[in-house]
Enzyme design. Structure first.
Site, PDB file in Angstrom:
ATOM      1  N   SER A 174       0.852  -1.185   0.000  1.00  0.00           N
ATOM      2  CA  SER A 174       0.000   0.000   0.000  1.00  0.00           C
ATOM      3  C   SER A 174       0.896   1.246   0.000  1.00  0.00           C
ATOM      4  CB  SER A 174      -0.959  -0.026   1.185  1.00  0.00           C
ATOM      5  OG  SER A 174      -2.022   0.898   0.988  1.00  0.00           O
ATOM      6  N   ASP A 442      -8.513  -5.019  -6.167  1.00  0.00           N
ATOM      7  CA  ASP A 442      -8.088  -3.891  -5.344  1.00  0.00           C
ATOM      8  C   ASP A 442      -8.234  -2.571  -6.105  1.00  0.00           C
ATOM      9  OD1 ASP A 442      -6.842  -2.169  -3.561  1.00  0.00           O
ATOM     10  OD2 ASP A 442      -4.822  -2.791  -4.139  1.00  0.00           O
ATOM     11  N   HIS A 466      -6.215  -6.128  -1.986  1.00  0.00           N
ATOM     12  CA  HIS A 466      -5.138  -5.252  -1.550  1.00  0.00           C
ATOM     13  C   HIS A 466      -4.076  -6.037  -0.776  1.00  0.00           C
ATOM     14  CE1 HIS A 466      -3.801  -1.128  -1.053  1.00  0.00           C
ATOM     15  NE2 HIS A 466      -3.675  -1.265   0.251  1.00  0.00           N
TER      16      HIS A 466
END
Length: 497
Positions: A174, A442, A466
């Site tokens: 991320s 995602d 994700h």
């Protein structure tokens, strides 16, 4: 009179505490940060006794002011090999660094193969890494991705010297995935390879593509002729029809178990209500079947199949009732008595500068970074999404002014985002010895690199969420995810030769 006054003050304080709140899913970030915990259950040979204790690194406060000599203690965790010429570093992000990652996760499997030392460095201003006494505007100005990159450089330099290390591989998922990519640009001499997972590299004020991917991901659910997205749109239309009347607002309050009456004149409350209800689906899509669960975790069993199964089930009533059923499921799952949607309550929470506040878990800090560096506001401005035009970009940018300072207007945010893209190059990436990994479900892959570059491979994993490749393997993992982990391991083998 004195005692009465003290009681009134106490009641006022309690009222603020009761009314203050932060949505469980805000700006694409769940409470606690984008990266969850890897699975650790009773069937594991590992236990909490294997989790390493915290250590502290003396870090410079401002890497860009040579006259400022102030320092602070940055938290890190160390595991795997006791001593090695190879260092693996997991980059901390917009939440508390979890030492469970130091005993479990795909990077640990790679580390064991190569006998590497595993280090996890917590990001400044998150978790227990507190550079200053609070997060007031004067103090939080030292929170930036650039400062974080220099934290990493200082830490890595020191650890390479301590261990006599010859090779360093960094990992990030991320926002830390973005940091991993940017670190390879700024400090290629310090690391020999980087795994950048689910990393948004393009800063963007109006992230309209987020909900477009949510729509596409919800479309993967198939149930006869029923459409999950059509049902969501119909529910949002029904809410808009009910809002103008007193009876309609009362009905919505009852159905969605709202904490307060709806004031039709409070436009920000209305936008926040629509955004909160959309968040029920955004979070599920972003983390769909990602293996981040650990014993006692909440919400990890709720998937696209769960929420779309409800939205397409006509036996539960019309689309509005089904939308309310999804909301009630979330309230039950997260042990919440009612749905808070009051904009002022949210803003009050995010204004709290204390390290003991609810906002200190990362909500205030991450909001600051979006206002001053990234944008990434998931507005409803796109035509290709199911939630109607109910929380436009102005709703998001206004929050920067309401929380921090009037100078943080939309023009300021646009300049900040442009500065970030100019500094890091956005998706115009030129460095080698890095792999970009993204999941098809995602929404954040929209801002990342999903196709291989001449100098850097990209691994795009259809049907995954994700940071899915970072979590421990599961027997239910799709073949593409299994193969992605193998490919990453092979690249690490090459970088370490």
């Amino acid at each position: 009179m004195g005692s009465v006054f003290r009681v009134l003050v106490l009641l006022a304080v309690l009222n603020v505490c009761v009314n203050a709140y932060i949505p469980r899913f805000l700006r694409g970030r769940p409470k606690g940060g984008f990266l969850g915990s890897p699975a650790l259950d009773s069937h594991d040979k590992l236990s909490l006794s294997d989790v390493p204790g915290a250590q502290w690194f003396n870090q410079k406060l401002d890497h860009f002011d040579t006259e400022d000599t102030r320092t602070w203690k940055q938290r890190f965790f160390q595991s795997c090999a006791i001593k090695s010429k190879i260092l693996f570093l997991m980059i901390g992000g917009e939440g508390t660094a979890n030492p469970i990652w130091n005993i479990k996760g795909t990077w640990i499997d790679y580390a064991k193969k190569h006998g590497a030392v595993c280090l996890q460095l917590e990001h400044r201003y998150y978790g227990q890494s507190h550079p200053l006494l609070d997060t007031s505007l004067e103090n939080i100005k030292y929170l930036s991705s650039e400062q974080a990159l220099y934290d990493l450089a200082t830490f890595i330099t020191a650890k390479k010297l301590e261990f006599g290390a010859e090779k360093v591989i960094i990992f990030g998922g991320s926002y830390p995935g973005s940091l991993a990519a940017w670190f390879r640009i700024k400090f290629p001499h310090l690391v020999d390879g980087a795994v950048s997972t689910s990393a948004p590299l393009l800063a963007q004020v109006n992230f309209k593509g987020y909900l477009e991917v949510v729509q596409n991901s919800l479309d993967t659910f198939k149930s006869g002729n029923e459409s999950c997205n059509d049902a969501i749109t119909a529910a949002n239309t029904a809410i808009q029809i009910l809002l103008p009347t007193h009876a309609g607002r009362n009905q919505l309050k009852s159905m969605f178990r709202l904490c307060n009456d709806i004031d039709i004149h409070e436009k920000k409350d209305i936008a926040n209500l629509f955004s909160t209800l959309a968040g029920n689906f955004e979070g599920v899509v972003q983390y769909n079947k990602d293996n981040r669960a650990f014993e006692g975790a909440k919400g990890t069993n709720i998937t696209i199949d769960t929420v779309c199964g409800i939205m397409t089930n006509r036996s539960l009533g019309d689309e509005l009732h089904r939308y309310a059923q999804v909301n009630n499921l979330m309230l039950k799952t997260y042990s919440e008595k009612c749905t808070d949607f009051k904009y002022g309550n949210m803003i009050d929470s995010l204004r709290d500068v204390s390290w003991t506040s609810e906002a200190a878990e990362g909500g205030r800090q991450w909001t600051y970074q979006t206002c001053t560096e990234f944008g990434w506001y998931q507005s409803s401005d796109s035509e290709a999404q199911p939630f109607k035009h109910t929380f436009p970009i102005d709703f998001w940018t206004q929050q920067c002014q309401d929380i921090f300072n009037i100078k943080f207007n939309s023009s300021f945010i646009s300049r900040a985002v442009a500065h970030t893209n100019e500094g890091y190059g956005a998706r115009n990436y030129t460095q080698d010895r890095i792999v970009f990994v993204n999941g098809g479900i995602d929404p954040w892959h929209y801002l990342g690199i999903t196709k291989s570059l001449p100098q850097a491979p990209a691994i795009f994993i259809p049907g995954t969420a994700h940071c899915a490749n970072m979590y421990p393997a599961s027997k239910d993992d799709p073949p593409a995810l299994v193969q992605a982990r193998v490919q990453i391991g092979q690249l690490i083998d090459q970088w370490l030769k």
